[in-house]
Design a protein around this motif. Structure first.
Motif, PDB file in Angstrom:
ATOM      1  N   UNK A   1      -6.899  -8.496   5.878  1.00 36.42           N
ATOM      2  CA  UNK A   1      -7.676  -8.205   4.754  1.00 36.42           C
ATOM      3  C   UNK A   1      -6.874  -7.850   4.211  1.00 36.42           C
ATOM      4  N   UNK A   2      -5.884  -6.478   4.258  1.00 36.78           N
ATOM      5  CA  UNK A   2      -6.070  -5.890   2.660  1.00 36.78           C
ATOM      6  C   UNK A   2      -4.319  -5.053   2.498  1.00 36.78           C
ATOM      7  N   UNK A   3      -3.847  -6.243   3.071  1.00 35.41           N
ATOM      8  CA  UNK A   3      -2.356  -6.714   2.952  1.00 35.41           C
ATOM      9  C   UNK A   3      -2.049  -6.565   1.358  1.00 35.41           C
ATOM     10  N   UNK A   4      -2.857  -7.478   0.466  1.00 37.73           N
ATOM     11  CA  UNK A   4      -2.015  -7.201  -0.522  1.00 37.73           C
ATOM     12  C   UNK A   4      -1.868  -5.934  -1.978  1.00 37.73           C
ATOM     13  N   UNK A   5      -2.677  -5.065  -1.367  1.00 45.15           N
ATOM     14  CA  UNK A   5      -3.198  -3.568  -1.967  1.00 45.15           C
ATOM     15  C   UNK A   5      -1.759  -3.091  -1.955  1.00 45.15           C
ATOM     16  N   UNK A   6      -0.787  -3.507  -1.573  1.00 44.42           N
ATOM     17  CA  UNK A   6       0.786  -3.034  -1.193  1.00 44.42           C
ATOM     18  C   UNK A   6       1.933  -3.664  -2.381  1.00 44.42           C
ATOM     19  N   UNK A   7       2.350  -2.590  -3.309  1.00 41.94           N
ATOM     20  CA  UNK A   7       3.269  -3.182  -3.962  1.00 41.94           C
ATOM     21  C   UNK A   7       4.841  -3.179  -2.809  1.00 41.94           C
ATOM     22  N   UNK A   8       5.271  -4.292  -4.102  1.00 43.20           N
ATOM     23  CA  UNK A   8       6.929  -4.469  -3.235  1.00 43.20           C
ATOM     24  C   UNK A   8       7.324  -3.472  -2.300  1.00 43.20           C
ATOM     25  N   UNK A   9       7.287  -1.796  -3.326  1.00 44.75           N
ATOM     26  CA  UNK A   9       8.169  -0.895  -3.213  1.00 44.75           C
ATOM     27  C   UNK A   9       7.532   0.076  -2.839  1.00 44.75           C
ATOM     28  N   UNK A  10       6.136   0.340  -2.747  1.00 46.28           N
ATOM     29  CA  UNK A  10       5.787   1.366  -1.716  1.00 46.28           C
ATOM     30  C   UNK A  10       5.776   0.944  -0.434  1.00 46.28           C
ATOM     31  N   UNK A  11       5.181   2.755   0.008  1.00 45.80           N
ATOM     32  CA  UNK A  11       5.683   3.349   1.347  1.00 45.80           C
ATOM     33  C   UNK A  11       4.162   3.161   2.233  1.00 45.80           C
ATOM     34  N   UNK A  12       3.849   3.142   3.081  1.00 44.09           N
ATOM     35  CA  UNK A  12       2.526   3.669   3.922  1.00 44.09           C
ATOM     36  C   UNK A  12       1.994   4.467   3.809  1.00 44.09           C
ATOM     37  N   UNK A  13       2.569   5.152   2.956  1.00 45.85           N
ATOM     38  CA  UNK A  13       1.523   7.050   2.811  1.00 45.85           C
ATOM     39  C   UNK A  13       1.057   6.891   1.434  1.00 45.85           C
ATOM     40  N   UNK A  14       1.848   5.531   0.927  1.00 47.55           N
ATOM     41  CA  UNK A  14       1.372   6.063  -0.357  1.00 47.55           C
ATOM     42  C   UNK A  14      -0.186   5.655  -0.892  1.00 47.55           C
ATOM     43  N   UNK A  15      -0.604   4.615  -0.433  1.00 46.48           N
ATOM     44  CA  UNK A  15      -1.895   4.625  -0.736  1.00 46.48           C
ATOM     45  C   UNK A  15      -3.201   5.447   0.221  1.00 46.48           C
ATOM     46  N   UNK A  16      -3.451   5.932  -0.593  1.00 43.57           N
ATOM     47  CA  UNK A  16      -4.554   7.276   0.609  1.00 43.57           C
ATOM     48  C   UNK A  16      -5.938   6.693   0.920  1.00 43.57           C
ATOM     49  N   UNK A  17      -6.564   5.407  -0.333  1.00 41.10           N
ATOM     50  CA  UNK A  17      -8.114   5.521   0.107  1.00 41.10           C
ATOM     51  C   UNK A  17      -8.207   4.383  -0.475  1.00 41.10           C
ATOM     52  N   UNK A  18      -9.512   3.481   0.226  1.00 41.54           N
ATOM     53  CA  UNK A  18     -10.004   1.748  -0.469  1.00 41.54           C
ATOM     54  C   UNK A  18     -11.110   2.223   0.370  1.00 41.54           C
ATOM     55  N   UNK A  19     -12.100   1.363  -0.738  1.00 35.80           N
ATOM     56  CA  UNK A  19     -13.272   0.999  -0.427  1.00 35.80           C
ATOM     57  C   UNK A  19     -14.122  -0.388  -1.225  1.00 35.80           C
ATOM     58  N   UNK A  20     -14.495  -1.090  -0.246  1.00 36.31           N
ATOM     59  CA  UNK A  20     -15.375  -2.877  -0.358  1.00 36.31           C
ATOM     60  C   UNK A  20     -16.086  -2.375  -1.246  1.00 36.31           C
ATOM     61  N   UNK A  21     -16.114  -3.141  -2.129  1.00 36.76           N
ATOM     62  CA  UNK A  21     -18.077  -3.023  -3.481  1.00 36.76           C
ATOM     63  C   UNK A  21     -18.851  -3.319  -2.417  1.00 36.76           C
TER      64      UNK A  21
END
Length: 131
Positions: free
Chosen positions: A49-69
């Motif tokens: 459901x959140x595959x789209x949050x990763x930018x083209x050049x992002x590594x897995x550890x780059x996105x630290x946190x997320x929250x759905x409204x």
């Protein structure tokens, strides 16, 4: 509101999403069962459901946190670069464009949507300059 099974989702250091029944602690492995779960909250950076949050050049550890409204239609993320991004939820396609983006001064390690009114959101952000 009644739940037939109370579950908890965890993300591991090896970037795997695991789902457990509560309070038994039994791991759910049947993907059909997991797909039918309606989550009360979503704070994971992992999942189809959140595959789209990763930018083209992002590594897995780059996105630290997320929250759905609370409405379930938006997702806010925080990353190592001090970026706070707003996405439509779900975002199952790769490299989705953000709806809104702002820059904080440090690494964002925790983020929560506190309230949601239409397309206006109040967001709580915790950053750590030491990471």
């Amino acid at each position: 509101c009644k739940f037939s099974v109370v579950t908890s989702k965890v993300s591991t250091g090896s970037y795997k999403r695991q789902v457990y029944e509560v309070p038994s602690g039994k791991q759910l492995v049947d993907q059909a069962v997991i797909d039918r779960i309606t989550w009360a909250t979503w704070t994971s950076v992992l999942g189809d459901e959140v595959i789209g949050i990763w930018s083209r050049h992002a590594e897995k550890a780059d996105v630290n946190c997320a929250c759905v409204s609370h409405s379930g239609i938006n997702l806010v993320t925080g990353d190592d670069f001090g970026m706070v991004k707003l996405f439509d939820f779900p975002c199952p396609e790769k490299f989705v464009r953000t709806t809104f983006c702002m820059v904080t001064t440090t690494n964002t390690v925790h983020i929560r949507v506190l309230s949601s009114f239409s397309r206006r959101h109040m967001v709580e952000i915790f950053s750590s300059p030491n990471l």
